[in-house]
Design a protein around this motif. Structure first.
Motif, mmCIF file in Angstrom:
data_model
loop_
_atom_site.group_PDB
_atom_site.id
_atom_site.type_symbol
_atom_site.label_atom_id
_atom_site.label_comp_id
_atom_site.label_asym_id
_atom_site.label_seq_id
_atom_site.Cartn_x
_atom_site.Cartn_y
_atom_site.Cartn_z
ATOM 1 N N LYS A 98 0.836 -1.201 0.000
ATOM 2 C CA LYS A 98 0.000 0.000 0.000
ATOM 3 C C LYS A 98 0.877 1.261 0.000
ATOM 4 C CE LYS A 98 -4.020 -2.018 2.342
ATOM 5 N NZ LYS A 98 -4.950 -1.898 3.497
ATOM 6 N N ILE A 99 0.323 2.344 -0.504
ATOM 7 C CA ILE A 99 1.031 3.626 -0.512
ATOM 8 C C ILE A 99 0.995 4.219 0.892
ATOM 9 C CG2 ILE A 99 1.062 5.973 -1.442
ATOM 10 C CD1 ILE A 99 -0.215 4.830 -3.995
ATOM 11 N N ALA A 158 -1.896 16.947 -2.979
ATOM 12 C CA ALA A 158 -3.226 16.344 -3.050
ATOM 13 C C ALA A 158 -3.070 14.877 -3.417
ATOM 14 C CB ALA A 158 -4.093 17.060 -4.085
ATOM 15 N N ALA A 159 -3.787 14.021 -2.706
ATOM 16 C CA ALA A 159 -3.763 12.584 -2.976
ATOM 17 C C ALA A 159 -5.194 12.075 -2.894
ATOM 18 C CB ALA A 159 -2.873 11.864 -1.963
ATOM 19 N N TYR A 163 -7.322 12.140 0.591
ATOM 20 C CA TYR A 163 -6.657 11.559 1.757
ATOM 21 C C TYR A 163 -5.956 12.631 2.581
ATOM 22 C CZ TYR A 163 -7.552 7.254 -0.766
ATOM 23 O OH TYR A 163 -8.165 6.228 -1.444
ATOM 24 N N GLU A 164 -5.865 12.375 3.890
ATOM 25 C CA GLU A 164 -5.213 13.302 4.807
ATOM 26 C C GLU A 164 -3.789 12.845 5.088
ATOM 27 O OE1 GLU A 164 -7.676 13.585 8.259
ATOM 28 O OE2 GLU A 164 -9.233 14.735 7.235
ATOM 29 N N LYS A 182 -2.047 9.578 6.554
ATOM 30 C CA LYS A 182 -2.530 9.175 7.875
ATOM 31 C C LYS A 182 -2.825 7.688 7.919
ATOM 32 C CE LYS A 182 -4.293 13.302 10.150
ATOM 33 N NZ LYS A 182 -5.464 13.941 10.805
ATOM 34 N N GLU A 183 -3.326 7.155 6.815
ATOM 35 C CA GLU A 183 -3.605 5.731 6.703
ATOM 36 C C GLU A 183 -3.067 5.232 5.367
ATOM 37 O OE1 GLU A 183 -4.872 3.927 9.036
ATOM 38 O OE2 GLU A 183 -5.534 5.518 10.412
ATOM 39 N N PRO A 184 -2.442 4.051 5.330
ATOM 40 C CA PRO A 184 -1.980 3.499 4.054
ATOM 41 C C PRO A 184 -3.145 3.334 3.081
ATOM 42 C CG PRO A 184 -1.039 2.286 5.894
ATOM 43 C CD PRO A 184 -2.082 3.191 6.473
#
Length: 212
Positions: free
Chosen positions: A40-41, A93-94, A101-102, A128-130
């Motif tokens: 995961k990223i 930005a993602a 996503y944060e 913050k989260e994968p």
């Protein structure tokens, strides 16, 4: 960070600022998209090299015998820049589809000046989260107000680190502004935009990651 950049712009442009078009600061950007052991990223490693005018402002009074300042001398400015970035979502930005996503707090940040005294800011920005990239994942670096112009480096601007086999990366650069459109980008144009207007996204490069 824009507080620091705005100070540079005010110093450099002085009372003539209304006659100048956006942007006021230029950045040549590179980034690594970081993957965790589970595929995961998990975040990004940014590298931003600033233009000569901002670099001169940032390094004013630093360095000895005509040499560029050291990382140690630039450490306080690196800390100020990174802390100020939070207010602007780190100009990053993602998203997957419409889901944004944060980010967590940046780590491993540093400022470095090269032999030409150009300043480069590097930092790691964790999610913050994968996030899984089994659905197309979009990554952008830009300033919504276009005060700062982020342009990707020409060679290897975006790379994948520790990505699973079969992952692909597509980089979509925007069409450049024509002369007529560029002339419209004066201070009156930007001051007339509504609060929260996202002008910069029109000029943002999109990097899209997809994994099997």
């Amino acid at each position: 960070m824009r507080n620091v950049l705005a100070g540079a712009a005010i110093l450099l442009l002085g009372l003539a600022a209304p006659a100048f078009a956006h942007p006021h600061v230029w950045v040549a950007a590179r980034a690594q998209i970081l993957f965790g052991p589970d595929g995961k990223i998990i975040g990004f490693r940014h590298s931003w090299t600033f233009d000569e005018m901002y670099s001169a402002f940032a390094t004013q009074g630093l360095g000895k015998d005509g040499k560029p300042p050291t990382k140690e001398e630039l450490a306080p400015l690196a800390k100020t820049n990174v802390e100020s970035l939070a207010e602007f979502q780190y100009f990053t930005a993602a998203k997957t589809g419409p889901k944004m996503y944060e980010f967590g707090e940046p780590t491993d940040y540093e400022l470095e000046a090269d032999d030409k005294k150009l300043v480069t800011l590097r930092f790691t920005l964790p999610l913050k989260e994968p996030v899984s990239a089994k659905k197309p994942f979009t990554f952008m670096v830009y300033d919504p107000t276009y005060f700062v112009d982020f342009a990707l480096e020409k060679t290897d601007p975006i790379t994948l680190k520790d990505a699973p086999a079969g992952c692909s990366l597509t980089t979509l650069r925007p069409d450049p502004l024509g002369d007529t459109d560029s002339k419209k980008l004066n201070e009156s144009f930007f001051s007339g935009l509504s609060p929260g207007a996202d002008f910069g996204i029109k000029l943002a490069t999109r990097s899209i990651v997809a994994c099997p």
